[in-house]
Design a protein around this motif. Structure first.
Motif, mmCIF file in Angstrom:
data_model
loop_
_atom_site.group_PDB
_atom_site.id
_atom_site.type_symbol
_atom_site.label_atom_id
_atom_site.label_comp_id
_atom_site.label_asym_id
_atom_site.label_seq_id
_atom_site.Cartn_x
_atom_site.Cartn_y
_atom_site.Cartn_z
ATOM 1 N N ALA A 24 3.686 7.375 3.693
ATOM 2 C CA ALA A 24 3.853 7.931 2.526
ATOM 3 C C ALA A 24 4.649 9.340 2.689
ATOM 4 O O ALA A 24 4.227 10.015 3.513
ATOM 5 N N PRO A 25 5.632 9.518 1.613
ATOM 6 C CA PRO A 25 6.176 10.859 2.098
ATOM 7 C C PRO A 25 5.417 11.995 1.763
ATOM 8 O O PRO A 25 4.298 11.833 0.831
ATOM 9 N N ALA A 26 5.587 13.169 1.909
ATOM 10 C CA ALA A 26 4.885 14.294 1.909
ATOM 11 C C ALA A 26 4.559 14.511 0.228
ATOM 12 O O ALA A 26 5.267 14.160 -0.666
ATOM 13 N N GLY A 27 3.358 14.784 -0.232
ATOM 14 C CA GLY A 27 3.098 15.023 -1.598
ATOM 15 C C GLY A 27 2.509 13.644 -2.376
ATOM 16 O O GLY A 27 2.276 13.578 -3.426
ATOM 17 N N SER A 28 3.065 12.639 -1.672
ATOM 18 C CA SER A 28 2.737 11.450 -2.416
ATOM 19 C C SER A 28 1.386 10.574 -1.972
ATOM 20 O O SER A 28 0.588 11.377 -1.078
ATOM 21 N N GLN A 29 0.574 9.739 -2.560
ATOM 22 C CA GLN A 29 -0.294 9.310 -2.476
ATOM 23 C C GLN A 29 -0.479 8.222 -1.446
ATOM 24 O O GLN A 29 0.552 7.689 -1.399
ATOM 25 N N ALA A 30 -1.426 8.084 -0.622
ATOM 26 C CA ALA A 30 -1.294 6.999 0.367
ATOM 27 C C ALA A 30 -2.542 5.852 -0.176
ATOM 28 O O ALA A 30 -3.525 6.154 -0.833
ATOM 29 N N PHE A 31 -2.465 4.596 0.309
ATOM 30 C CA PHE A 31 -3.417 3.680 0.047
ATOM 31 C C PHE A 31 -4.758 4.337 0.400
ATOM 32 O O PHE A 31 -4.966 4.871 1.464
ATOM 33 N N ALA A 45 -4.262 2.657 8.239
ATOM 34 C CA ALA A 45 -2.753 2.885 7.951
ATOM 35 C C ALA A 45 -1.878 2.271 8.845
ATOM 36 O O ALA A 45 -0.749 1.802 8.821
ATOM 37 N N THR A 46 -2.208 2.679 10.067
ATOM 38 C CA THR A 46 -1.357 2.254 11.635
ATOM 39 C C THR A 46 -2.082 1.205 12.083
ATOM 40 O O THR A 46 -1.270 0.837 13.154
ATOM 41 N N ASP A 47 -3.146 0.428 11.681
ATOM 42 C CA ASP A 47 -3.487 -0.872 12.481
ATOM 43 C C ASP A 47 -4.293 -1.588 11.259
ATOM 44 O O ASP A 47 -5.361 -1.456 11.209
ATOM 45 N N LEU A 48 -3.542 -2.722 11.043
ATOM 46 C CA LEU A 48 -4.161 -3.600 10.204
ATOM 47 C C LEU A 48 -3.917 -4.806 10.869
ATOM 48 O O LEU A 48 -4.619 -5.762 10.151
ATOM 49 N N ALA A 87 1.837 -4.402 4.866
ATOM 50 C CA ALA A 87 2.321 -3.182 4.817
ATOM 51 C C ALA A 87 2.000 -2.208 3.834
ATOM 52 O O ALA A 87 1.122 -2.620 2.892
ATOM 53 N N VAL A 88 1.778 -1.020 4.413
ATOM 54 C CA VAL A 88 0.952 -0.039 3.321
ATOM 55 C C VAL A 88 1.969 0.483 2.254
ATOM 56 O O VAL A 88 3.043 0.840 2.650
ATOM 57 N N PRO A 137 1.873 3.162 -1.535
ATOM 58 C CA PRO A 137 1.015 4.065 -2.045
ATOM 59 C C PRO A 137 -0.210 3.482 -2.629
ATOM 60 O O PRO A 137 -1.518 4.099 -2.900
ATOM 61 N N THR A 138 -0.328 2.248 -3.331
ATOM 62 C CA THR A 138 -1.251 1.811 -4.254
ATOM 63 C C THR A 138 -1.931 0.354 -3.816
ATOM 64 O O THR A 138 -2.715 -0.135 -4.336
ATOM 65 N N ALA A 139 -1.189 0.022 -2.610
ATOM 66 C CA ALA A 139 -1.808 -1.486 -2.347
ATOM 67 C C ALA A 139 -1.428 -1.766 -0.674
ATOM 68 O O ALA A 139 -0.292 -1.061 -0.282
ATOM 69 N N LEU A 140 -1.883 -2.811 -0.177
ATOM 70 C CA LEU A 140 -1.599 -3.180 1.045
ATOM 71 C C LEU A 140 -0.837 -4.513 0.658
ATOM 72 O O LEU A 140 -1.465 -5.261 -0.145
ATOM 73 N N VAL A 141 0.358 -4.977 0.853
ATOM 74 C CA VAL A 141 1.008 -6.027 0.546
ATOM 75 C C VAL A 141 1.292 -6.682 1.747
ATOM 76 O O VAL A 141 2.050 -6.304 2.607
ATOM 77 N N GLY A 142 0.803 -8.130 1.768
ATOM 78 C CA GLY A 142 1.190 -8.825 2.740
ATOM 79 C C GLY A 142 2.070 -10.020 2.330
ATOM 80 O O GLY A 142 2.425 -10.596 1.510
ATOM 81 N N THR A 143 3.072 -10.090 3.435
ATOM 82 C CA THR A 143 4.082 -11.249 3.394
ATOM 83 C C THR A 143 3.571 -12.296 4.440
ATOM 84 O O THR A 143 3.247 -12.112 5.583
ATOM 85 N N PRO A 144 3.916 -13.336 4.028
ATOM 86 C CA PRO A 144 3.269 -14.705 4.718
ATOM 87 C C PRO A 144 4.265 -14.994 6.006
ATOM 88 O O PRO A 144 5.636 -14.740 6.008
ATOM 89 N N GLN A 145 3.485 -15.106 7.280
ATOM 90 C CA GLN A 145 4.291 -15.544 8.417
ATOM 91 C C GLN A 145 3.516 -16.600 8.959
ATOM 92 O O GLN A 145 2.165 -16.966 8.831
#
Length: 176
Positions: free
Chosen positions: A4-11, A92-95, A125-126, A128-136
């Protein structure tokens, strides 16, 4: 990895979050809950637990075993609980363990049995508002025996393959 950029919210890895399947037609179905409990002095790591909603994912008896599945005319997607002890932690760095706790396989409605070689792992992927999963694509037969060592997730980046866009009915798994 997303930062997340500085000042933004993170999950927020804290509390109960909706587990939502987004299908090819953009329908959103809440299929369960992921609960996060921050670990003290862990630098942002949280313990998690997954609860699948049995009223949404229906029972399918496949290959002499019961699976909880999201039925659709196009494709049936079935949840496969990770069968071995694992730490149940995420940050955020290990899902990796969260991804391994949300394994699925897909099959055509007319097919018989569980097709474990048609495994799906959602790479999260993290945002600001969700963890978003792409199928593999993964072969779930690989976890038919305990991995060695048990504390290393068995599906690393080289053990996964991308699906062509639109190939799977469940296009995205979201934790929000």
């Amino acid at each position: 990895m997303w930062l997340a950029p500085a000042g933004s919210q993170a999950f927020d890895f804290q509390g109960d979050k909706a587990l939502v399947a987004v299908t090819r037609d953009q329908a959103r179905t809440r299929i369960g809950t992921v609960s996060f409990t921050p670990l003290p002095d862990s630098g942002g790591t949280a313990r998690f637990s997954v609860r699948i909603d049995p009223l949404v994912l229906r029972d399918h008896f496949l290959s002499m075993r019961e699976f909880k599945c999201l039925p659709a005319a196009q494709e049936i997607t079935c949840f496969v609980p990770y069968p071995y002890r694992q730490p149940g932690t995420a940050s955020a760095t290990d899902l990796a363990w969260l991804e391994h706790s949300l394994l699925f396989f897909y099959k055509q409605p007319a097919d018989f049995g569980a097709k474990l070689w048609n495994g799906v792992l959602f790479r999260f992927a993290v945002t600001p508002t969700a963890l978003v999963g792409t199928p593999q694509a993964v072969d779930l037969n690989r976890i038919g025996v305990p991995p060695d060592p048990l504390d290393v997730p068995p599906y690393g980046p080289m053990d996964r393959d991308a699906f062509a866009p639109g190939a799977r009915w469940v296009q995205e798994l979201r934790i929000e």
